[in-house]
Design a protein around this motif. Structure first.
Motif, PDB file in Angstrom:
ATOM      1  N   GLU A 161      12.111  -9.949  -0.347  1.00  0.00           N
ATOM      2  CA  GLU A 161      11.038  -8.968  -0.437  1.00  0.00           C
ATOM      3  C   GLU A 161      11.597  -7.621  -0.888  1.00  0.00           C
ATOM      4  N   THR A 162      10.963  -7.030  -1.890  1.00  0.00           N
ATOM      5  CA  THR A 162      11.384  -5.712  -2.373  1.00  0.00           C
ATOM      6  C   THR A 162      11.245  -4.688  -1.260  1.00  0.00           C
ATOM      7  N   THR A 163      12.266  -3.865  -1.078  1.00  0.00           N
ATOM      8  CA  THR A 163      12.246  -2.898   0.021  1.00  0.00           C
ATOM      9  C   THR A 163      11.353  -1.706  -0.312  1.00  0.00           C
ATOM     10  N   ALA A 164      10.863  -1.065   0.740  1.00  0.00           N
ATOM     11  CA  ALA A 164      10.053   0.137   0.576  1.00  0.00           C
ATOM     12  C   ALA A 164      10.853   1.233  -0.114  1.00  0.00           C
ATOM     13  N   ALA A 165      12.139   1.324   0.211  1.00  0.00           N
ATOM     14  CA  ALA A 165      12.986   2.359  -0.386  1.00  0.00           C
ATOM     15  C   ALA A 165      13.117   2.171  -1.891  1.00  0.00           C
ATOM     16  N   ALA A 166      13.274   0.932  -2.337  1.00  0.00           N
ATOM     17  CA  ALA A 166      13.401   0.666  -3.776  1.00  0.00           C
ATOM     18  C   ALA A 166      12.127   1.048  -4.521  1.00  0.00           C
ATOM     19  N   LEU A 167      10.980   0.758  -3.929  1.00  0.00           N
ATOM     20  CA  LEU A 167       9.713   1.107  -4.564  1.00  0.00           C
ATOM     21  C   LEU A 167       9.493   2.617  -4.553  1.00  0.00           C
ATOM     22  N   ALA A 168       9.829   3.267  -3.451  1.00  0.00           N
ATOM     23  CA  ALA A 168       9.626   4.715  -3.328  1.00  0.00           C
ATOM     24  C   ALA A 168      10.439   5.472  -4.372  1.00  0.00           C
ATOM     25  N   ARG A 169      11.626   4.962  -4.722  1.00  0.00           N
ATOM     26  CA  ARG A 169      12.455   5.638  -5.732  1.00  0.00           C
ATOM     27  C   ARG A 169      11.777   5.673  -7.091  1.00  0.00           C
ATOM     28  N   GLN A 170      10.870   4.719  -7.353  1.00  0.00           N
ATOM     29  CA  GLN A 170      10.165   4.679  -8.637  1.00  0.00           C
ATOM     30  C   GLN A 170       8.828   5.414  -8.597  1.00  0.00           C
ATOM     31  N   THR A 218      -0.317   6.263 -13.216  1.00  0.00           N
ATOM     32  CA  THR A 218      -0.705   4.923 -12.747  1.00  0.00           C
ATOM     33  C   THR A 218       0.084   3.821 -13.460  1.00  0.00           C
ATOM     34  N   ASP A 219       1.210   4.181 -14.047  1.00  0.00           N
ATOM     35  CA  ASP A 219       2.010   3.207 -14.799  1.00  0.00           C
ATOM     36  C   ASP A 219       2.619   2.153 -13.873  1.00  0.00           C
ATOM     37  N   PRO A 220       2.870   0.951 -14.395  1.00  0.00           N
ATOM     38  CA  PRO A 220       3.599  -0.053 -13.614  1.00  0.00           C
ATOM     39  C   PRO A 220       4.999   0.452 -13.279  1.00  0.00           C
ATOM     40  N   VAL A 221       5.577  -0.094 -12.228  1.00  0.00           N
ATOM     41  CA  VAL A 221       6.947   0.271 -11.857  1.00  0.00           C
ATOM     42  C   VAL A 221       7.801  -0.986 -11.827  1.00  0.00           C
ATOM     43  N   GLU A 222       9.084  -0.825 -12.138  1.00  0.00           N
ATOM     44  CA  GLU A 222      10.014  -1.942 -12.132  1.00  0.00           C
ATOM     45  C   GLU A 222      11.204  -1.616 -11.249  1.00  0.00           C
ATOM     46  N   VAL A 223      11.638  -2.590 -10.475  1.00  0.00           N
ATOM     47  CA  VAL A 223      12.792  -2.440  -9.591  1.00  0.00           C
ATOM     48  C   VAL A 223      13.665  -3.680  -9.737  1.00  0.00           C
ATOM     49  N   PRO A 224      14.950  -3.569  -9.400  1.00  0.00           N
ATOM     50  CA  PRO A 224      15.811  -4.761  -9.437  1.00  0.00           C
ATOM     51  C   PRO A 224      15.300  -5.831  -8.478  1.00  0.00           C
ATOM     52  N   LYS A 225      15.421  -7.055  -8.912  1.00  0.00           N
ATOM     53  CA  LYS A 225      14.952  -8.187  -8.104  1.00  0.00           C
ATOM     54  C   LYS A 225      16.134  -8.983  -7.578  1.00  0.00           C
ATOM     55  N   ILE A 233       3.187   3.001   2.533  1.00  0.00           N
ATOM     56  CA  ILE A 233       2.507   2.742   3.804  1.00  0.00           C
ATOM     57  C   ILE A 233       2.996   1.438   4.416  1.00  0.00           C
ATOM     58  N   GLY A 234       3.147   0.408   3.584  1.00  0.00           N
ATOM     59  CA  GLY A 234       3.667  -0.858   4.083  1.00  0.00           C
ATOM     60  C   GLY A 234       3.186  -2.051   3.280  1.00  0.00           C
ATOM     61  N   ALA A 254       0.848  -1.196   0.000  1.00  0.00           N
ATOM     62  CA  ALA A 254       0.000   0.000   0.000  1.00  0.00           C
ATOM     63  C   ALA A 254       0.882   1.244   0.000  1.00  0.00           C
ATOM     64  N   PHE A 255       0.465   2.270  -0.738  1.00  0.00           N
ATOM     65  CA  PHE A 255       1.195   3.535  -0.716  1.00  0.00           C
ATOM     66  C   PHE A 255       0.238   4.693  -0.940  1.00  0.00           C
ATOM     67  N   SER A 256       0.668   5.880  -0.561  1.00  0.00           N
ATOM     68  CA  SER A 256      -0.133   7.083  -0.778  1.00  0.00           C
ATOM     69  C   SER A 256       0.608   8.000  -1.737  1.00  0.00           C
ATOM     70  N   THR A 257      -0.156   8.733  -2.545  1.00  0.00           N
ATOM     71  CA  THR A 257       0.437   9.604  -3.546  1.00  0.00           C
ATOM     72  C   THR A 257      -0.554  10.699  -3.915  1.00  0.00           C
ATOM     73  N   ARG A 258      -0.177  11.560  -4.837  1.00  0.00           N
ATOM     74  CA  ARG A 258      -1.105  12.572  -5.340  1.00  0.00           C
ATOM     75  C   ARG A 258      -2.218  11.882  -6.134  1.00  0.00           C
ATOM     76  N   PRO A 259      -3.451  12.359  -6.018  1.00  0.00           N
ATOM     77  CA  PRO A 259      -4.539  11.730  -6.780  1.00  0.00           C
ATOM     78  C   PRO A 259      -4.310  11.764  -8.294  1.00  0.00           C
ATOM     79  N   ASP A 260      -3.522  12.750  -8.770  1.00  0.00           N
ATOM     80  CA  ASP A 260      -3.290  12.865 -10.211  1.00  0.00           C
ATOM     81  C   ASP A 260      -1.964  12.231 -10.647  1.00  0.00           C
TER      82      ASP A 260
END
Length: 230
Positions: free
Chosen positions: A203-212, A191-198, A219-220, A182-188
């Motif tokens: 488990e993918t870290t929150a920091a890696a996802l936040a960078r994208q 909505t594109d998919p995001v990719e991070v190194p695997k 949120i968690g 779950a995450f929070s962001t601007r309503p606008d």
């Protein structure tokens, strides 16, 4: 003589019942069963993600947008889930998972299910029994890989389009892991998919996802599991 006839009748009855059982099973193959799901969402919508496995009848990744037929129950559940990461699951009645495929000749529009706080197979507590769930939209329906494969990236689909959204990892390797965040962001925000190194099955870290997700706040994790995807 009468005793023998009774025994033969009994044997015949057992054989008949067994035959009927096999016939019923064959009518439901290959995707019939109880297809548990993770339940998540909030004020902007409710969603369900099928708990997949690498074997039939559960070898499909399916993400649904849903609502509860009972309006008061639906509103109360959205309030309870909104902005939270506590795990809820759905224990539905048995059905053919392939009825959720885009090309199904007999699409599944609704089903009954117990709504469980926690994992329905791992000590969860049923909060709503026999709720009527309506399928609004199938967001994803993908067969899982039958062979062993590896991907160097983890691709996450964005689910929802409001201020509170969710990332659901696309299962594209074997072995792999199921991950909902779950995450929070601007309503606008896009909505594109995001990719991070695997990194293998970590488990993918929150920091890696936040960078994208520029400007977003993670949120968690709502759900993470790898046991069923080997």
């Amino acid at each position: 003589m009468n005793g023998r006839r009774l025994v033969l009748r009994g044997v015949g009855a057992v054989a008949l019942l067994a035959g009927l059982g096999r016939a019923a099973a064959s009518r439901h193959e290959p995707s019939y069963g109880q297809h548990g799901m993770v339940l998540f969402g909030g004020a902007d919508g409710l969603y369900a993600s099928h708990l997949p496995m690498m074997h039939a009848p559960h070898d499909r990744q399916v993400i649904l947008q849903i609502h509860l037929a009972d309006k008061a129950q639906d509103a109360a559940l959205r309030r309870r889930l909104d902005g939270k990461t506590a795990l809820w699951t759905i224990a539905p009645e048995n059905f053919e998972l392939d009825r959720l495929a885009p090309d199904s000749a007999n699409p599944l529009r609704a089903f009954k299910a117990d709504l469980v706080q926690g994992h329905f197979e791992r000590g969860g507590v049923t909060r709503h029994k026999g709720a009527s769930i309506v399928v609004d939209k199938v967001l994803q329906f993908r067969p899982l890989l039958p062979r062993f494969a590896a991907s160097t990236t983890a691709r996450y689909l964005q689910v929802g389009s409001g201020a509170t959204r969710f990332l659901v990892k696309q299962i594209d390797s074997r072995p792999d892991f199921d991950h909902i965040v779950a995450f929070s962001t601007r309503p606008d925000a896009p909505t594109d998919p995001v990719e991070v190194p695997k990194k293998a099955l970590e488990e993918t870290t929150a920091a890696a996802l936040a960078r994208q997700l520029i400007g977003a706040r993670i949120i968690g994790t709502i759900y993470f599991d790898k046991a069923d995807l080997t």
